[in-house]
Scaffold this active site. Structure first.
Site, PDB file in Angstrom:
ATOM      1  N   ALA A   1       0.819  -1.211   0.000  1.00  0.00           N
ATOM      2  CA  ALA A   1       0.000   0.000   0.000  1.00  0.00           C
ATOM      3  C   ALA A   1       0.859   1.269   0.000  1.00  0.00           C
ATOM      4  O   ALA A   1       0.635   2.177  -0.812  1.00  0.00           O
ATOM      5  CB  ALA A   1      -0.927  -0.027   1.200  1.00  0.00           C
TER       6      ALA A   1
ATOM      7  N   LYS B   1       8.157   5.223  16.554  1.00  0.00           N
ATOM      8  CA  LYS B   1       7.329   4.376  15.683  1.00  0.00           C
ATOM      9  C   LYS B   1       7.409   2.911  16.140  1.00  0.00           C
ATOM     10  O   LYS B   1       6.408   2.200  16.158  1.00  0.00           O
ATOM     11  CB  LYS B   1       7.818   4.546  14.231  1.00  0.00           C
TER      12      LYS B   1
ATOM     13  N   ASN C   1      -7.506  -1.547  15.041  1.00  0.00           N
ATOM     14  CA  ASN C   1      -6.692  -0.804  16.016  1.00  0.00           C
ATOM     15  C   ASN C   1      -7.517  -0.127  17.106  1.00  0.00           C
ATOM     16  O   ASN C   1      -7.179  -0.165  18.285  1.00  0.00           O
ATOM     17  CB  ASN C   1      -5.866   0.272  15.297  1.00  0.00           C
TER      18      ASN C   1
ATOM     19  N   GLY D   1       4.117   1.734  -0.724  1.00  0.00           N
ATOM     20  CA  GLY D   1       4.941   1.864  -1.929  1.00  0.00           C
ATOM     21  C   GLY D   1       4.093   2.330  -3.107  1.00  0.00           C
ATOM     22  O   GLY D   1       4.482   3.239  -3.857  1.00  0.00           O
TER      23      GLY D   1
ATOM     24  N   ALA E   1      -2.506   3.500   4.541  1.00  0.00           N
ATOM     25  CA  ALA E   1      -3.043   3.129   3.230  1.00  0.00           C
ATOM     26  C   ALA E   1      -3.251   1.625   3.207  1.00  0.00           C
ATOM     27  O   ALA E   1      -2.624   0.893   3.968  1.00  0.00           O
ATOM     28  CB  ALA E   1      -2.071   3.530   2.121  1.00  0.00           C
TER      29      ALA E   1
HETATM   30  O1  KPL Z   1       1.958   1.166  11.485  1.00  0.00           O
HETATM   31  C1  KPL Z   1       0.947   0.588  11.801  1.00  0.00           C
HETATM   32  C2  KPL Z   1       0.794  -0.793  11.302  1.00  0.00           C
HETATM   33  O2  KPL Z   1      -0.319  -1.279  11.157  1.00  0.00           O
HETATM   34  O3  KPL Z   1       1.843  -1.400  11.030  1.00  0.00           O
HETATM   35  C3  KPL Z   1      -0.067   1.215  12.703  1.00  0.00           C
HETATM   36  C4  KPL Z   1       0.518   2.499  13.232  1.00  0.00           C
HETATM   37  C5  KPL Z   1      -0.407   0.309  13.838  1.00  0.00           C
HETATM   38  C6  KPL Z   1      -1.316   1.610  11.960  1.00  0.00           C
HETATM   39  O4  KPL Z   1      -2.099   0.536  11.596  1.00  0.00           O
END
Ligand code: KPL
Length: 304
Positions: free
Chosen positions: A10, A182, A200, A12, A119
């Site tokens: 998604a 992150k 989530n 990329g 995305a």
């Molecule tokens: O980066 C994400 C992932 O799904 O890998 C989050 C931040 C949890 C968003 O879905």
């Protein structure tokens, strides 16, 4: 500047389309080489045709943007080295989590792109599900800045083209800090969405806050050994904000498990567990999630 996007997941695909919308020459380089042809995508009710090409056909100086899974980074570097592109092209990497011995593995001029854009792809349909922001910076933490780059390429131009394509994009001399944040967000969300099999946002209603606080506390202790200063309540608040903003989204790890693909657990909670163990730090919460997810994936990958 020409662009080559590796990884037609998604993110990329989103970056490739956004760069193409800017009138830039973009090609997709599938990891399964060779591939020459086109990829059709539908995005915001429009059809896009992206040219696919092999690494061997890339011209020196093409900016390679790789949005890949953590476990794909090392094989990708081997492929790029074999095609003699590592020294001849700027490289931007984006992946969840961290690799051990990253500094030794990555060429010094590697740039990292970290993003909160969300995305997803359903076959040829690409959806930009959550507008976020992104950061770009050198992987090497030494005093490398946009004005003092350890790179022979025009990093300000790369930054400007990427920023115009998918704004907002900030330069960060602290990309390591951005990546630790992150990492923490992913460690506090992804595995739990698999265990509870939920989007989530549902985690906000589940009794997981204490566990998330413990996960964050373990990450803070490990980061301290890397001279990165984090704060556990802040990491928890940040993760909750992401859960709210991406409430309806399925995490990348839950998508991987539903599609019976390998996950990035070794590079998220597994990374924290292993690095902590090496340093003699206790990380029981991350270790347990790592083990639970490993069992789940071994169940369908058959790696007992
Ligand atoms: O980066 C994400 C992932 O799904 O890998 C989050 C931040 C949890 C968003 O879905």
């Amino acid at each position: 500047m020409r662009w080559a996007v590796v990884g037609n997941g998604a993110l990329g695909s989103l970056v490739a389309i956004k760069l193409q919308q800017q009138g830039l020459q973009v090609s997709l380089c599938p990891r399964q080489q060779p591939a020459v042809g086109h990829l059709q995508l539908s995005f915001s009710n429009q059809h896009y045709q992206l040219m696919t090409t092999s690494f061997e056909q890339l011209e020196p100086g093409t900016c390679i943007f790789a949005a890949v899974k953590a476990y794909q980074v090392q094989p990708l570097l081997v492929q790029l080295a074999q095609a003699q592109l590592l020294e001849r092209c700027p490289l931007i990497l984006s992946y969840n989590g961290m690799l051990t011995h990253e500094q030794q593995l990555l060429p010094a001029h590697t740039l990292f792109w970290s993003t909160t854009h969300g995305a997803y792809r359903q076959g040829p349909l690409l959806v930009h599900a959550g507008v976020g922001q992104s950061w770009l910076g050198y992987s090497v933490p030494q005093a490398a800045t946009a004005n003092n780059p350890p790179s022979p390429w025009l990093v300000p131009q790369i930054q400007q083209q990427l920023a115009a394509a998918l704004p907002p994009l900030a330069w960060s001399d602290e990309i390591k800090l951005v990546r630790w944040h992150k990492l923490a967000t992913n460690c506090l969300i992804n595995a739990l969405t698999v265990i509870y099999d939920c989007p989530n946002g549902d985690l906000l209603q589940l009794p997981v806050q204490q566990l998330q606080m413990q996960l964050a506390t373990e990450i803070v202790a490990l980061a301290k050994h890397e001279q990165v200063s984090l704060d556990a309540p802040q990491l928890l608040a940040q993760a909750r904000q992401v859960m709210q903003k991406t409430a309806a989204n399925r995490s990348s790890m839950l998508s991987d498990v539903r599609q019976q693909r390998p996950t990035e657990i070794d590079y998220l909670n597994g990374f924290v567990a292993q690095q902590s163990a090496q340093l003699g730090l206790a990380a029981p919460a991350n270790t347990q999630l790592w083990q639970q997810l490993t069992e789940i994936t071994q169940g369908y990958l058959g790696l007992q």
